[in-house]
Design an enzyme around this catalytic site. Sequence first.
Site, PDB file in Angstrom:
ATOM      1  N   HIS A  37       0.833  -1.208   0.000  1.00  0.00           N
ATOM      2  CA  HIS A  37       0.000   0.000   0.000  1.00  0.00           C
ATOM      3  C   HIS A  37       0.871   1.264   0.000  1.00  0.00           C
ATOM      4  O   HIS A  37       0.556   2.250  -0.664  1.00  0.00           O
ATOM      5  CB  HIS A  37      -0.905   0.027   1.237  1.00  0.00           C
ATOM      6  CG  HIS A  37      -1.891  -1.096   1.297  1.00  0.00           C
ATOM      7  ND1 HIS A  37      -1.736  -2.168   2.143  1.00  0.00           N
ATOM      8  CD2 HIS A  37      -3.039  -1.317   0.628  1.00  0.00           C
ATOM      9  CE1 HIS A  37      -2.756  -2.997   1.991  1.00  0.00           C
ATOM     10  NE2 HIS A  37      -3.568  -2.515   1.080  1.00  0.00           N
ATOM     11  N   GLY A 149      -3.168  -1.531  -7.168  1.00  0.00           N
ATOM     12  CA  GLY A 149      -2.072  -2.489  -7.280  1.00  0.00           C
ATOM     13  C   GLY A 149      -2.326  -3.487  -8.400  1.00  0.00           C
ATOM     14  O   GLY A 149      -3.462  -3.944  -8.599  1.00  0.00           O
ATOM     15  N   LYS A 151      -1.299  -6.428  -8.358  1.00  0.00           N
ATOM     16  CA  LYS A 151      -1.479  -7.772  -7.793  1.00  0.00           C
ATOM     17  C   LYS A 151      -2.914  -8.234  -8.014  1.00  0.00           C
ATOM     18  O   LYS A 151      -3.159  -9.380  -8.359  1.00  0.00           O
ATOM     19  CB  LYS A 151      -1.145  -7.777  -6.308  1.00  0.00           C
ATOM     20  CG  LYS A 151      -1.346  -9.142  -5.738  1.00  0.00           C
ATOM     21  CD  LYS A 151      -1.183  -9.176  -4.245  1.00  0.00           C
ATOM     22  CE  LYS A 151      -1.940 -10.348  -3.693  1.00  0.00           C
ATOM     23  NZ  LYS A 151      -3.349 -10.037  -3.459  1.00  0.00           N
TER      24      LYS A 151
END
Length: 280
Positions: A37, A149, A151
């Site tokens: 983050h 993100g 991910k």
Amino acid sequence: MQTAVTIHAVRVQVAAWRKHGERVVFVPTMGNLHAGHVSLLEAAKQHGERFVASIFVNPMQFGPNEDFNHYPRTPQRDTGMLAAAGCDLMFTPDVAEMYPNGADLAARVEVPGISEILCGKFRPGHFQGVATVVAKLFNIVTPDVAIFGEKDFQQLVVIRRMTADLCLPVRIVGAPTVRESDGLAMSSRNQYLTAEERRIAPIIYRELTRARDALLAGARDFARLDALGARALEAAGFTVDYFCVRDRLTLDAPRPGAHELVILAAARLGRARLIDNIQL
Ligand code: PAF
């Protein structure tokens, strides 16, 4: 750093910045922050002058048997991390502020097709919950740029499509996945792993890397790579939801000569459902 718990307070602050011509960059989160983050906030600094982060564990994106009640909540630590990362405004609404009529009765944003494949198949309604809360947060914060993100690659594709389809005036920026030293992608859900599972978990990244290397070496039998990856994860003790090579932009099965690819994996290990990907 300022904090706001109401939509009104966020709007007042953002309007004041806009008056001075400052660009607002937004990082939405569910809290329990980690270095991944913090890297989103670092990325934010390339895109504007003012930085807003939200912390909201969104009930709409959790299925009835998922971990909404147990999702780790660490508000004090998160506040310190956001302040240290240079965040200007932290927005931490409660569920009643975001869903005054309750999440079940709230209007929803649906991004068909892309929301039902891959993770959407195993988590029905998840991406509808994500698209809805992100659209609401965009309407509250009215950012110039929002950072997500990579991910959560499918989430990023869903949000890009939602933003384009609804003509929302926000630029979506993806930021690279941050990994532990053994390759495991950082995630709040890594905390659910036992010591033994934590030892096994980086095998996801190892297998993604193996498939990436095969593709870079010219392999084009995508189905074989999918099967090899899934088999290796099952052998290591994972329960595999999917391991597959996809088109990077659409997440459809790639055409035979395609080069814009992403390899995506989702697999369960004990209480944790881990997701990861590598782009080519
Ligand atoms: O990625 C997350 O943390 C969440 O899905 C998001 C984007 C903050 C929406 O709740």
